[in-house]
Design a protein around this motif. Sequence first.
Motif, PDB file in Angstrom:
ATOM      1  N   ALA A 195      45.921  30.583  30.727  1.00 27.51           N
ATOM      2  CA  ALA A 195      45.385  31.485  29.695  1.00 27.51           C
ATOM      3  C   ALA A 195      44.473  32.497  30.380  1.00 27.51           C
ATOM      4  N   PHE A 196      45.090  33.455  31.087  1.00 30.14           N
ATOM      5  CA  PHE A 196      44.299  34.436  31.831  1.00 30.14           C
ATOM      6  C   PHE A 196      43.458  35.279  30.878  1.00 30.14           C
ATOM      7  N   ARG A 197      42.185  35.423  31.205  1.00 29.44           N
ATOM      8  CA  ARG A 197      41.321  36.346  30.475  1.00 29.44           C
ATOM      9  C   ARG A 197      40.247  36.841  31.432  1.00 29.44           C
ATOM     10  N   LEU A 198      39.730  38.013  31.145  1.00 26.36           N
ATOM     11  CA  LEU A 198      38.776  38.671  32.031  1.00 26.36           C
ATOM     12  C   LEU A 198      37.436  38.807  31.324  1.00 26.36           C
ATOM     13  N   LEU A 199      36.377  38.340  31.992  1.00 26.17           N
ATOM     14  CA  LEU A 199      35.025  38.416  31.433  1.00 26.17           C
ATOM     15  C   LEU A 199      34.140  39.240  32.362  1.00 26.17           C
ATOM     16  N   PHE A 200      33.372  40.154  31.769  1.00 26.57           N
ATOM     17  CA  PHE A 200      32.449  40.985  32.542  1.00 26.57           C
ATOM     18  C   PHE A 200      31.033  40.452  32.365  1.00 26.57           C
ATOM     19  N   ARG A 201      30.298  40.360  33.474  1.00 28.11           N
ATOM     20  CA  ARG A 201      28.917  39.905  33.428  1.00 28.11           C
ATOM     21  C   ARG A 201      28.082  40.664  34.461  1.00 28.11           C
ATOM     22  N   ALA A 209      27.696  41.807  43.625  1.00 28.58           N
ATOM     23  CA  ALA A 209      29.045  42.368  43.504  1.00 28.58           C
ATOM     24  C   ALA A 209      30.049  41.280  43.861  1.00 28.58           C
ATOM     25  N   ASN A 210      30.743  40.760  42.848  1.00 29.29           N
ATOM     26  CA  ASN A 210      31.575  39.598  43.108  1.00 29.29           C
ATOM     27  C   ASN A 210      32.591  39.395  41.989  1.00 29.29           C
ATOM     28  N   ALA A 211      33.518  38.501  42.235  1.00 35.84           N
ATOM     29  CA  ALA A 211      34.483  38.066  41.228  1.00 35.84           C
ATOM     30  C   ALA A 211      34.879  36.641  41.587  1.00 35.84           C
ATOM     31  N   PHE A 212      35.113  35.808  40.581  1.00 27.71           N
ATOM     32  CA  PHE A 212      35.586  34.446  40.841  1.00 27.71           C
ATOM     33  C   PHE A 212      36.344  33.956  39.619  1.00 27.71           C
ATOM     34  N   ALA A 213      37.241  32.997  39.868  1.00 24.56           N
ATOM     35  CA  ALA A 213      38.127  32.495  38.817  1.00 24.56           C
ATOM     36  C   ALA A 213      37.851  31.026  38.550  1.00 24.56           C
ATOM     37  N   LEU A 214      37.909  30.650  37.290  1.00 25.36           N
ATOM     38  CA  LEU A 214      37.843  29.250  36.891  1.00 25.36           C
ATOM     39  C   LEU A 214      39.255  28.649  36.920  1.00 25.36           C
ATOM     40  N   PRO A 215      39.365  27.322  36.901  1.00 23.07           N
ATOM     41  CA  PRO A 215      40.686  26.679  37.092  1.00 23.07           C
ATOM     42  C   PRO A 215      41.747  27.079  36.085  1.00 23.07           C
ATOM     43  N   GLY A 217      42.218  29.981  34.450  1.00 28.80           N
ATOM     44  CA  GLY A 217      42.621  31.383  34.384  1.00 28.80           C
ATOM     45  C   GLY A 217      41.555  32.331  33.894  1.00 28.80           C
ATOM     46  N   THR A 218      40.353  31.839  33.608  1.00 28.29           N
ATOM     47  CA  THR A 218      39.248  32.722  33.240  1.00 28.29           C
ATOM     48  C   THR A 218      38.692  33.348  34.509  1.00 28.29           C
ATOM     49  N   VAL A 219      38.643  34.679  34.548  1.00 25.43           N
ATOM     50  CA  VAL A 219      38.174  35.392  35.734  1.00 25.43           C
ATOM     51  C   VAL A 219      36.913  36.170  35.381  1.00 25.43           C
ATOM     52  N   PHE A 220      35.861  35.950  36.153  1.00 29.26           N
ATOM     53  CA  PHE A 220      34.613  36.695  36.000  1.00 29.26           C
ATOM     54  C   PHE A 220      34.585  37.858  36.983  1.00 29.26           C
ATOM     55  N   VAL A 221      34.187  39.026  36.494  1.00 34.27           N
ATOM     56  CA  VAL A 221      33.950  40.184  37.354  1.00 34.27           C
ATOM     57  C   VAL A 221      32.557  40.705  37.034  1.00 34.27           C
ATOM     58  N   THR A 222      31.773  40.968  38.070  1.00 31.97           N
ATOM     59  CA  THR A 222      30.411  41.436  37.817  1.00 31.97           C
ATOM     60  C   THR A 222      30.382  42.962  37.709  1.00 31.97           C
ATOM     61  N   ASP A 223      29.391  43.440  36.968  1.00 29.23           N
ATOM     62  CA  ASP A 223      29.195  44.889  36.838  1.00 29.23           C
ATOM     63  C   ASP A 223      29.026  45.526  38.208  1.00 29.23           C
ATOM     64  N   GLU A 224      28.344  44.812  39.103  1.00 29.50           N
ATOM     65  CA  GLU A 224      28.075  45.359  40.427  1.00 29.50           C
ATOM     66  C   GLU A 224      29.366  45.609  41.197  1.00 29.50           C
ATOM     67  N   LEU A 225      30.375  44.733  41.027  1.00 30.10           N
ATOM     68  CA  LEU A 225      31.651  44.942  41.717  1.00 30.10           C
ATOM     69  C   LEU A 225      32.381  46.149  41.137  1.00 30.10           C
ATOM     70  N   VAL A 226      32.365  46.283  39.819  1.00 26.85           N
ATOM     71  CA  VAL A 226      33.028  47.429  39.184  1.00 26.85           C
ATOM     72  C   VAL A 226      32.406  48.730  39.673  1.00 26.85           C
ATOM     73  N   ARG A 227      31.109  48.780  39.786  1.00 30.58           N
ATOM     74  CA  ARG A 227      30.431  49.998  40.239  1.00 30.58           C
ATOM     75  C   ARG A 227      30.670  50.252  41.721  1.00 30.58           C
ATOM     76  N   THR A 243      43.646  35.718  40.750  1.00 31.43           N
ATOM     77  CA  THR A 243      44.740  35.034  40.049  1.00 31.43           C
ATOM     78  C   THR A 243      45.549  34.181  41.019  1.00 31.43           C
ATOM     79  N   GLY A 244      45.585  34.591  42.285  1.00 27.41           N
ATOM     80  CA  GLY A 244      46.234  33.762  43.298  1.00 27.41           C
ATOM     81  C   GLY A 244      45.531  32.418  43.441  1.00 27.41           C
ATOM     82  N   HIS A 245      44.194  32.440  43.428  1.00 24.70           N
ATOM     83  CA  HIS A 245      43.449  31.178  43.474  1.00 24.70           C
ATOM     84  C   HIS A 245      43.804  30.292  42.286  1.00 24.70           C
ATOM     85  N   VAL A 246      43.958  30.897  41.096  1.00 23.47           N
ATOM     86  CA  VAL A 246      44.290  30.122  39.905  1.00 23.47           C
ATOM     87  C   VAL A 246      45.672  29.493  40.047  1.00 23.47           C
TER      88      VAL A 246
END
Length: 361
Positions: A195-201, A209-215, A217-227, A243-246
Amino acid sequence: MNPQSDDLNFSDLTPGELSFAATYFDGLTSRARAAQAQVNNLTLLIRSEGLEVSYPLRGVSIEPPLSRLRRVLKLPGGARLETDDRRAIAALERRLGRNAGLSLVQRLEARWLAALASVVGVLVFLALFVQYGLPALATLAAQITPPAVLAALDAQSVRAIDGDYLKPSTLSQARQEQIRREFAALAAERGGPYAFRLLFRDGGDLVGANAFALPGGTVFVTDELVRLAKDDREILGVLAHETGHVEHRHAMRQIYQSLGLTLAFAVVAGDVTSAASVAAAVPALLLNSGYSRQAETEADDDAGHWLMNHYGTTRPLQDILKRLIEQDGPEGRHGVLDLLASHPGEGQRLAHLRAIEAAAK
């Protein structure tokens, strides 16, 4: 104490006969009687002063040998026989086919070289199990974890992460929706039970500045990475990596290796309580461990080939990785699922992405 019969000459006995000195307890009183025991065919005969009693051998229980303690025969009615004549009892065990394996253990215990070799063997086995066996079992457990359990882990982990680690995003809703649409297209190509979904924090000082995935399919992306990204291709390269990690279930492997296989198999079996225990530990684990070299390479493979299929180059992911190196230094932030995780090193990862591009041309 009776004289012991370690020096007994068995050839003096008639065929089928075995004799040894012992101490007899009748099971009714605490009195100990010096006795002589004799085994003849299927009967155990015990003689003592003013006493003669016999027992069928089928009703006699021989306790396993333990170091150099006296051997014990338990008799019907609560009586018992104790003796220091270990050779005689060993002969009786062989005759009756009793305690064969445990007798071998007792003989090994009496030899310090054998005991030392056993300890060394156990230590070597444990070392090999930790290095090879545990990762293999964790991989198997990760692969057979039901998707429903992965989704439950994600839901509980998100609550823990939002409560203790990340802050609400300050990106505009329009910008978030734009990236979500692009991510949804990427996730649809991936397929699978996730259940892939993208959350911004807001990552703050802890995550940056980072991104990481939960088991699940929930993927977190930080505002700092987007900027930090120069364009959305760089962000999508990062998301393809996550998504490869997932898909390879790297997070579940890491969780199972860290938390133990007993808990792992409980989760695989659908134990809700165990799943909740795992979820409580996920945030700290994701922020304080690291993926293996193989896991990072597999995720980079997925991201690199996805970028080649869509843009004909792996430069977007290379560029944002270089920018992260410049921003955070060669050691990165030391986060578990950090884009700059130290396994493998940044230079190797960039070289690997260039190799993927070169092989496709």
